[in-house]
Design a protein around this motif. Sequence first.
Motif, mmCIF file in Angstrom:
data_model
loop_
_atom_site.group_PDB
_atom_site.id
_atom_site.type_symbol
_atom_site.label_atom_id
_atom_site.label_comp_id
_atom_site.label_asym_id
_atom_site.label_seq_id
_atom_site.Cartn_x
_atom_site.Cartn_y
_atom_site.Cartn_z
ATOM 1 N N ASP A 1 0.049 67.389 -49.407
ATOM 2 C CA ASP A 1 0.304 68.461 -48.651
ATOM 3 C C ASP A 1 1.578 68.426 -47.830
ATOM 4 O OD1 ASP A 1 -0.755 66.887 -46.800
ATOM 5 O OD2 ASP A 1 -2.254 68.294 -46.089
ATOM 6 N N GLY A 2 2.150 67.249 -47.692
ATOM 7 C CA GLY A 2 3.350 67.256 -46.882
ATOM 8 C C GLY A 2 2.888 66.305 -45.648
ATOM 9 N N LEU A 3 1.716 66.417 -45.246
ATOM 10 C CA LEU A 3 1.150 65.770 -44.063
ATOM 11 C C LEU A 3 0.957 64.401 -44.242
ATOM 12 C CD1 LEU A 3 -0.811 68.555 -42.520
ATOM 13 C CD2 LEU A 3 1.457 67.979 -41.765
ATOM 14 N N PRO A 4 0.983 63.528 -43.184
ATOM 15 C CA PRO A 4 0.956 62.012 -43.279
ATOM 16 C C PRO A 4 -0.867 62.129 -43.628
ATOM 17 C CG PRO A 4 1.745 62.537 -41.221
ATOM 18 C CD PRO A 4 1.647 63.655 -41.871
ATOM 19 N N GLY A 5 -1.118 61.015 -44.649
ATOM 20 C CA GLY A 5 -2.400 60.918 -45.312
ATOM 21 C C GLY A 5 -2.879 59.620 -44.784
ATOM 22 N N PHE A 6 -4.291 59.161 -45.055
ATOM 23 C CA PHE A 6 -4.923 58.003 -44.700
ATOM 24 C C PHE A 6 -4.639 57.293 -46.107
ATOM 25 C CE2 PHE A 6 -8.902 55.304 -45.474
ATOM 26 C CZ PHE A 6 -8.611 54.368 -44.424
ATOM 27 N N SER A 7 -4.052 56.017 -45.624
ATOM 28 C CA SER A 7 -3.832 55.117 -46.869
ATOM 29 C C SER A 7 -4.541 53.581 -46.617
ATOM 30 C CB SER A 7 -2.221 54.703 -46.636
ATOM 31 O OG SER A 7 -1.782 54.368 -45.311
ATOM 32 N N GLY A 8 -5.507 53.650 -45.880
ATOM 33 C CA GLY A 8 -6.230 52.590 -45.739
ATOM 34 C C GLY A 8 -7.395 52.246 -46.907
ATOM 35 N N PRO A 9 -8.212 51.086 -46.465
ATOM 36 C CA PRO A 9 -9.264 50.836 -47.602
ATOM 37 C C PRO A 9 -10.395 52.058 -47.442
ATOM 38 C CG PRO A 9 -9.321 49.491 -45.806
ATOM 39 C CD PRO A 9 -7.937 50.128 -45.651
ATOM 40 N N TRP A 10 -10.987 52.263 -48.408
ATOM 41 C CA TRP A 10 -12.062 53.276 -48.561
ATOM 42 C C TRP A 10 -13.133 53.078 -47.539
ATOM 43 C CZ3 TRP A 10 -16.963 52.300 -49.525
ATOM 44 C CH2 TRP A 10 -17.336 50.874 -50.068
ATOM 45 N N TRP A 11 -13.481 51.678 -47.537
ATOM 46 C CA TRP A 11 -14.552 51.546 -46.592
ATOM 47 C C TRP A 11 -14.327 51.720 -45.041
ATOM 48 C CZ3 TRP A 11 -13.361 48.175 -42.746
ATOM 49 C CH2 TRP A 11 -12.267 47.428 -43.096
ATOM 50 N N LEU A 12 -12.861 51.785 -44.610
ATOM 51 C CA LEU A 12 -12.556 51.999 -43.287
ATOM 52 C C LEU A 12 -12.674 53.524 -43.138
ATOM 53 C CD1 LEU A 12 -11.211 51.056 -40.609
ATOM 54 C CD2 LEU A 12 -9.201 51.178 -41.460
ATOM 55 N N GLY A 13 -12.260 54.408 -43.967
ATOM 56 C CA GLY A 13 -12.397 55.716 -43.993
ATOM 57 C C GLY A 13 -13.736 56.072 -43.884
ATOM 58 N N LEU A 14 -14.873 55.352 -44.351
ATOM 59 C CA LEU A 14 -16.111 55.772 -44.506
ATOM 60 C C LEU A 14 -16.628 55.371 -43.174
ATOM 61 C CD1 LEU A 14 -18.464 56.837 -46.099
ATOM 62 C CD2 LEU A 14 -18.850 54.680 -47.042
ATOM 63 N N LEU A 15 -16.271 54.265 -42.788
ATOM 64 C CA LEU A 15 -16.767 53.754 -41.291
ATOM 65 C C LEU A 15 -16.423 54.732 -40.394
ATOM 66 C CD1 LEU A 15 -18.038 51.595 -39.803
ATOM 67 C CD2 LEU A 15 -16.226 50.373 -39.656
ATOM 68 N N VAL A 16 -15.181 55.193 -40.256
ATOM 69 C CA VAL A 16 -14.863 56.064 -39.136
ATOM 70 C C VAL A 16 -15.511 57.398 -39.159
ATOM 71 C CG1 VAL A 16 -12.702 57.413 -38.352
ATOM 72 C CG2 VAL A 16 -12.523 55.003 -39.014
ATOM 73 N N ALA A 17 -15.656 57.892 -40.601
ATOM 74 C CA ALA A 17 -16.315 59.244 -40.872
ATOM 75 C C ALA A 17 -17.726 59.159 -40.264
ATOM 76 C CB ALA A 17 -16.215 59.552 -42.099
ATOM 77 N N VAL A 18 -18.345 57.978 -40.406
ATOM 78 C CA VAL A 18 -19.687 57.756 -40.149
ATOM 79 C C VAL A 18 -19.689 57.771 -38.668
ATOM 80 C CG1 VAL A 18 -21.593 56.299 -40.129
ATOM 81 C CG2 VAL A 18 -20.636 56.855 -42.409
ATOM 82 N N CYS A 19 -18.831 56.983 -37.906
ATOM 83 C CA CYS A 19 -18.744 56.874 -36.625
ATOM 84 C C CYS A 19 -18.495 58.283 -35.575
ATOM 85 C CB CYS A 19 -18.052 55.964 -36.052
ATOM 86 S SG CYS A 19 -18.427 54.155 -36.596
ATOM 87 N N VAL A 20 -17.786 59.051 -36.478
ATOM 88 C CA VAL A 20 -17.529 60.490 -35.939
ATOM 89 C C VAL A 20 -18.635 61.238 -35.884
ATOM 90 C CG1 VAL A 20 -16.160 62.588 -36.133
ATOM 91 C CG2 VAL A 20 -14.754 60.437 -36.240
ATOM 92 N N GLY A 21 -19.512 61.423 -37.032
ATOM 93 C CA GLY A 21 -20.495 62.277 -37.266
ATOM 94 C C GLY A 21 -21.981 61.974 -37.063
ATOM 95 N N ALA A 22 -22.168 60.685 -37.468
ATOM 96 C CA ALA A 22 -23.692 60.294 -37.527
ATOM 97 C C ALA A 22 -24.088 60.442 -35.852
ATOM 98 C CB ALA A 22 -23.908 58.901 -38.242
ATOM 99 N N PRO A 23 -23.416 59.637 -35.059
ATOM 100 C CA PRO A 23 -24.202 59.841 -33.544
ATOM 101 C C PRO A 23 -24.642 61.162 -32.997
ATOM 102 C CG PRO A 23 -22.155 58.551 -33.706
ATOM 103 C CD PRO A 23 -22.250 59.221 -35.024
ATOM 104 N N LEU A 24 -24.018 62.069 -33.780
ATOM 105 C CA LEU A 24 -24.324 63.375 -33.281
ATOM 106 C C LEU A 24 -25.965 63.723 -33.348
ATOM 107 C CD1 LEU A 24 -21.535 65.928 -34.284
ATOM 108 C CD2 LEU A 24 -21.968 64.923 -32.130
ATOM 109 N N ALA A 25 -26.469 62.897 -34.309
ATOM 110 C CA ALA A 25 -28.037 63.172 -34.566
ATOM 111 C C ALA A 25 -28.847 62.784 -33.380
ATOM 112 C CB ALA A 25 -28.219 62.232 -35.779
ATOM 113 N N VAL A 26 -28.322 61.735 -32.489
ATOM 114 C CA VAL A 26 -28.929 61.438 -31.298
ATOM 115 C C VAL A 26 -28.209 61.701 -30.085
ATOM 116 C CG1 VAL A 26 -30.189 59.652 -32.521
ATOM 117 C CG2 VAL A 26 -27.882 59.204 -31.730
ATOM 118 N N ARG A 27 -27.623 62.896 -29.972
ATOM 119 C CA ARG A 27 -26.779 62.980 -28.946
ATOM 120 C C ARG A 27 -27.749 63.507 -27.875
ATOM 121 N NH1 ARG A 27 -24.163 69.087 -29.452
ATOM 122 N NH2 ARG A 27 -26.051 70.415 -30.387
#
Length: 412
Positions: free
Chosen positions: A39-65
């Motif tokens: 889409d012309g914007l910078p995109g994530f180019s790291g390993p898949w597991w790092l993206g998955l880890l960041v995604a989980v850390c952003v969303g999963a803690p909300l379950a116990v907020r």
Amino acid sequence: MDMARRRLATGPHLLALDVCAAAVVTAGYVALADQDGSDGLPGFSGPWWLGLLVAVCVGAPLAVRRLWPVPVLAVVLGASAAATLLDITRDPYVSTALAVYVVALAEPVRRASVALALTLVVAAAVVIAGEAAVTPSGPWPEAVGTAMFVWLLVGAAWSAGRVVRGRRARAARTVRRLAQEALSEERLRIARELHDIVSHSLSVIVVKASVADHVAEERPEETRDAIRAIERTGREALTEMRRALGVLRGEHDGRRTGEPGPTGTAPPPGLDDLPALVRRTERAGVRTALRTRSAVGVPAGTALAVYRIVQEALTNVVKHAGDGTSCRVTVTVGSRGDVSVEVVDDGAGHPAVSGRAEPGGGHGLVGMRERVTLYGGTLAAGPRPGGGFAVSARLPSGPAHGRVAGRKESAV
């Protein structure tokens, strides 16, 4: 202990909503981590597991907020900052706003304010650095505009949390105030009941004991009569005290259901108990005439109030007018259920206790006024021009339920 209390206050339905929100946010970030830069914007180019880890850390803690507000905010803010710097996404920090809301809702104002300030500083610094320096996607003003939008969203979430916290605090104060008022009213009601029961019986006992003391040597038969009157009055007082305690404890009422109660308590006294009250007063040496007229039934609560008013008025006659006094009690129930009470004495006796209570003084008259006021009625009490004392009360009609039968017309 604090953890258990917080779990109890949170509720399973709110925890379930938080789990759903955490799942949605996590799934969204996992999808964003898989996007390329087409889409012309910078995109994530790291390993898949790092993206998955960041995604989980952003969303999963909300379950116990709601259980750990501040730690969850720290984890979510750090993961959101990492997502921005790694170009996973440049969203307006929705997950962070959800975490800030609970911090503002659950934490004291100072701690919540510090958490908000740190969140705004970190979010603005990361957004501006990511968009304008690390992987530029536009000019500086655009990065600042994005940071201001993040501030707006996070600040709105914090403000909403503080507003809800204030409303809950006011509601809790209202509940405590109502509970305290109910407790005070109950204490006042108990005090009135105990005063009415004890005062009348003790007044009769004191009068008869005084008589027995004066005639013990010269007229032993009269002394024995006085002692028997004291015994009867004491037994009746104990019975009425047990009855009052049974009502206060909410014990089973045998007379209403036709079954014996566990302690043999009876329902509160009413109009049908006035003749017995008059007989006790006559044993104290006060000649008392009772006249009742009833066109309709009277609610049980109103009947109890009438009984207590007559009881207190007769107690004052016994204490302040004394032996040889003539007294007239008139209770009239109108066709609409309103009740008029009049207790008049001639003051011609020999009081065992000197002095006549003034209309505004004494717990007895205060209790009568409170009972009458409770039913929206009126009370007049004071000396009569020709001697003696008069008490006049009027109670408006009460609720239609809980009526007790009243006698048509009788004279004692």
